[in-house]
Motif scaffolding. Structure first.
Motif, short mmCIF file in Angstrom:
data_model
loop_
_atom_site.label_atom_id
_atom_site.label_comp_id
_atom_site.label_asym_id
_atom_site.label_seq_id
_atom_site.Cartn_x
_atom_site.Cartn_y
_atom_site.Cartn_z
N TYR A 154 9.54 -5.99 6.27
CA TYR A 154 8.89 -4.92 5.52
C TYR A 154 9.94 -3.88 5.16
N GLU A 155 9.60 -3.05 4.17
CA GLU A 155 10.45 -1.92 3.82
C GLU A 155 9.58 -0.82 3.24
N CYS A 156 9.98 0.40 3.48
CA CYS A 156 9.28 1.56 2.93
C CYS A 156 10.22 2.25 1.94
N SER A 157 9.72 2.51 0.75
CA SER A 157 10.54 3.18 -0.26
C SER A 157 9.73 4.30 -0.91
N TRP A 158 10.46 5.31 -1.38
CA TRP A 158 9.80 6.45 -2.00
C TRP A 158 9.27 6.05 -3.36
N ASP A 159 7.96 6.24 -3.56
CA ASP A 159 7.28 5.93 -4.81
C ASP A 159 6.43 7.15 -5.12
N SER A 160 7.09 8.17 -5.68
CA SER A 160 6.51 9.50 -5.86
C SER A 160 5.06 9.44 -6.32
N PRO A 161 4.22 10.14 -5.67
CA PRO A 161 4.36 11.08 -4.56
C PRO A 161 4.10 10.45 -3.19
N LYS A 196 0.84 -1.20 0.00
CA LYS A 196 0.00 0.00 0.00
C LYS A 196 0.87 1.24 0.00
N ASN A 197 0.32 2.36 -0.48
CA ASN A 197 1.02 3.65 -0.46
C ASN A 197 0.56 4.47 0.74
N TYR A 198 1.52 5.23 1.31
CA TYR A 198 1.24 6.09 2.47
C TYR A 198 1.76 7.48 2.19
N ALA A 199 1.09 8.47 2.78
CA ALA A 199 1.47 9.86 2.56
C ALA A 199 2.77 10.22 3.26
N THR A 200 3.05 9.60 4.40
CA THR A 200 4.27 9.91 5.14
C THR A 200 5.09 8.64 5.39
N TYR A 201 6.38 8.85 5.56
CA TYR A 201 7.30 7.75 5.85
C TYR A 201 6.95 7.11 7.18
N GLU A 202 6.60 7.92 8.17
CA GLU A 202 6.29 7.38 9.50
C GLU A 202 5.03 6.52 9.46
N ALA A 203 4.03 6.91 8.71
CA ALA A 203 2.81 6.10 8.59
C ALA A 203 3.13 4.75 7.93
N CYS A 204 4.00 4.77 6.95
CA CYS A 204 4.43 3.56 6.28
C CYS A 204 5.15 2.63 7.26
N ARG A 205 6.08 3.17 8.01
CA ARG A 205 6.83 2.36 8.98
C ARG A 205 5.93 1.84 10.09
N GLN A 206 4.97 2.66 10.54
CA GLN A 206 4.06 2.23 11.61
C GLN A 206 3.24 1.01 11.15
N GLN A 207 2.71 1.07 9.94
CA GLN A 207 1.94 -0.06 9.42
C GLN A 207 2.82 -1.30 9.26
N GLY A 208 4.05 -1.10 8.79
CA GLY A 208 4.98 -2.22 8.66
C GLY A 208 5.30 -2.87 9.99
N ARG A 209 5.53 -2.05 11.02
CA ARG A 209 5.81 -2.58 12.35
C ARG A 209 4.62 -3.36 12.91
N GLU A 210 3.42 -2.84 12.68
CA GLU A 210 2.22 -3.52 13.17
C GLU A 210 2.05 -4.88 12.50
N MET A 211 2.29 -4.93 11.20
CA MET A 211 2.15 -6.20 10.48
C MET A 211 3.24 -7.18 10.90
#
Length: 91
Positions: free
Chosen positions: A75-82, A51-66
């Protein structure tokens, strides 16, 4: 006396037979289970775009929960503009 000795000997032989037979069956069962497991091939772990997230922290939070819930193994979060793309590794 002879009868008593014969009875004790037959009891011992019966016990020996049952014990060795039980050990044989347990060993055969364990070997069959091992052979069965060797035939099963575990699937490889794969990365999935989740899934895409507006902020890096929201992305990491969801990854940690899963990850904490045992749903994914990494999990990993990467920039996928925007947005930030959450990729998860599942088995």
């Amino acid at each position: 006396m002879r009868r008593r000795l014969a009875k004790v000997a037959s009891t011992l032989l019966a016990a020996l037979f049952l014990t060795s037979g039980g050990a044989f069956l347990a060993t055969a069962s364990a070997q069959a289970e091992t052979a069965h497991r060797a035939d099963v091939v575990a699937p490889a772990a794969v990365w999935v775009d989740y899934k895409n997230y507006a902020t890096y922290e929201a992305c990491r939070q969801q990854g940690r929960e899963m990850l904490g819930g045992g749903v994914v193994i990494a999990y990993e979060c990467s920039w996928d503009s925007p947005y930030w793309l959450l990729r998860v590794r599942i088995e």
